[in-house]
Scaffold this motif. Structure first.
Motif, mmCIF file in Angstrom:
data_model
loop_
_atom_site.group_PDB
_atom_site.id
_atom_site.type_symbol
_atom_site.label_atom_id
_atom_site.label_comp_id
_atom_site.label_asym_id
_atom_site.label_seq_id
_atom_site.Cartn_x
_atom_site.Cartn_y
_atom_site.Cartn_z
ATOM 1 N N THR A 230 0.835 -1.188 0.000
ATOM 2 C CA THR A 230 0.000 0.000 0.000
ATOM 3 C C THR A 230 0.876 1.246 0.000
ATOM 4 N N GLY A 231 0.256 2.371 -0.265
ATOM 5 C CA GLY A 231 0.956 3.644 -0.235
ATOM 6 C C GLY A 231 -0.043 4.772 -0.387
ATOM 7 N N TRP A 233 -0.704 6.262 -2.826
ATOM 8 C CA TRP A 233 -1.273 6.104 -4.162
ATOM 9 C C TRP A 233 -2.410 5.094 -4.204
ATOM 10 N N THR A 274 1.500 12.124 -6.963
ATOM 11 C CA THR A 274 1.529 11.084 -5.934
ATOM 12 C C THR A 274 1.318 9.704 -6.542
ATOM 13 N N ALA A 277 4.306 7.497 -7.300
ATOM 14 C CA ALA A 277 5.056 6.840 -6.226
ATOM 15 C C ALA A 277 4.807 5.343 -6.208
ATOM 16 N N LYS A 278 3.720 4.916 -6.839
ATOM 17 C CA LYS A 278 3.423 3.480 -6.893
ATOM 18 C C LYS A 278 4.535 2.715 -7.588
ATOM 19 N N ASP A 281 7.293 1.814 -5.139
ATOM 20 C CA ASP A 281 6.835 0.892 -4.106
ATOM 21 C C ASP A 281 6.648 -0.518 -4.670
#
Length: 425
Positions: A230-231, A233, A274, A277-278, A281
């Motif tokens: 998760t994040g 995003w 944002t 950012a996935k 990750d």
């Protein structure tokens, strides 16, 4: 994957003399070829789908080939659908005319050819021999035909002896178990292992990878439980992660790992910057499980319903490429290279005129060559940046001017600007 071409238009029937010789050389049967393993780190490239340059005629195809040859990149092509016909309409009866033409174009444009082993002839998935129902393109082979599909992969490898990179299947198509409501990792891995063995038997130097699964969120309104990835995003469906882990733990072997995904606000990110950012990750999650080179077979930064201005679209894609370079992606393929009514944001127009993003993609290939060291430059969204051996790239993903500080110096960036700064400047 976004909307696909089900069946491409007619393709060129004639091949160049050089390609014909290559194809003839690849048709021989016999023992495995003995070739040194080619690199499995190819850098950024593109995938041909339903409409491609050769479908627009010789003049347009020639113009695109010249543009691509200016900075060669890897180019991927599926074996069925996505612009080519059913390669084996009946057992042992082959139709490679469309695939031959696509592979010939890749050679003429200087690309490193990559074959995506999808999709399967109808007789392997319950259809009648000699028929092709394009509505069932995304149906997986039946288990009793997994070996038949592996044999087809081997036949294709023999036909194209200059091709050494193979992605196995596409986004787990047909491998969703409706009873358990999970992605069927065991079934896909069974198919993958047979294909892996078949390709290595033809040529131990063949580079083979999977699982080519979409690192995506659950469908809207569907709760699938907590996720370990998760994040800000959003999250990746835990069922996807479980299927990846099964393949990774039970594969016969692999030369690279391949996934794909969307990095857009549609999956929960509060804004477009944002969402990117996935990429990092997802990559770190995979890199925590394997040291194999990481490929992204498809990537999307623009929501389906978005109607961005061209400048924003280019900047957001460039920022995605920055994140790939910065977080260790070895190979990535831009999807659906040809611009048409269904895909207005390709790399070239129907008449063969290159779109601006083709130049951007090639510049990344030039400035961040495969295997070259890449370092972070310490900027933060809405600015994205990375330093390669030859230049630093900075991308402003906002619609307003910004100032970025790089190595103690302020750099003024205009709205949606992509700036290349040669090393030493």
């Amino acid at each position: 994957m976004r909307s696909q071409g089900v069946r491409g238009p007619r393709v060129l029937a004639a091949l160049s003399a050089a390609a014909a010789l290559l194809l003839a050389a690849g048709c021989e049967s016999g023992s495995a070829r003995a070739s040194a393993a080619p690199s499995n780190v190819l850098g950024p490239g593109l995938t041909h789908t339903q409409f491609s340059a050769i479908d627009a005629g010789p003049q347009a195809a020639g113009q695109v080939a010249v543009a691509l040859a200016a900075q060669p990149m890897p180019q991927a092509q599926h074996i069925m659908g996505f612009g080519v016909a059913n390669p084996e309409p009946s057992p042992g009866e082959y139709d490679f005319a469309g695939l031959d033409a696509r592979m010939d174009f890749i050679r003429r444009s200087g690309g490193t050819p990559v074959i995506t082993l999808c999709c399967a002839p109808d007789w392997m998935k319950g259809g009648a021999e000699g028929t092709t129902d394009w509505r069932r393109l995304e149906v997986a082979p039946e288990p009793e035909h997994y070996q038949d599909f592996a044999d087809l992969a081997a036949e294709i490898s023999r036909r194209y002896p200059d091709v050494h990179h193979f992605q196995v299947w596409n986004e787990f198509k047909g491998f969703f178990n409706e009873e358990t409501k999970t992605w069927d990792g065991p079934a896909y891995t069974d198919l993958y292992n047979r294909v892996y063995d078949a390709l290595k038997e033809v040529d131990p130097g063949n580079q083979v990878g999977g699982p080519y699964i979409e690192m995506g969120a659950p469908p809207p309104g569907v709760y699938t439980g907590p996720s370990e990835l998760t994040g800000p995003w959003g999250l990746v469906d835990q069922r996807v992660l479980d299927a990846f882990d099964y393949w990774n733990d039970n594969k016969r072997g692999a030369d690279f790992v391949v996934v794909d995904g969307h990095t857009t606000t549609e999956e929960g990110a509060p804004d477009d910057a944002t969402a990117l950012a996935k990429i990092g990750d997802v990559n770190r999650w995979i890199q925590g499980r394997t040291s194999l080179p990481l490929w992204w077979a498809e990537w999307y930064v623009e929501p389906d319903a978005a109607r961005w201005p061209p400048e924003k679209r280019l900047a957001q894609r460039a920022a995605g490429l920055v994140e790939f370079a910065r977080t260790g992606v070895a190979t990535s393929f831009y999807w659906n290279a040809a611009r048409n009514a269904a895909s207005p944001s390709g790399l070239w127009r129907p008449d063969g005129t290159p779109e601006p993003f083709l130049g951007t993609l090639q510049e990344f290939a030039r400035q961040f060559p495969p295997g070259a060291p890449v370092t972070d430059v310490g900027v933060a969204p809405p600015v994205f940046g990375a330093r390669g051996p030859r230049a630093t790239v900075l991308v402003n993903t906002s619609d307003a001017p910004v100032t970025a500080t790089v190595e103690g110096a302020d750099v003024e960036l205009g709205p949606y600007e992509v700036r290349w700064i040669p090393r030493g400047v």
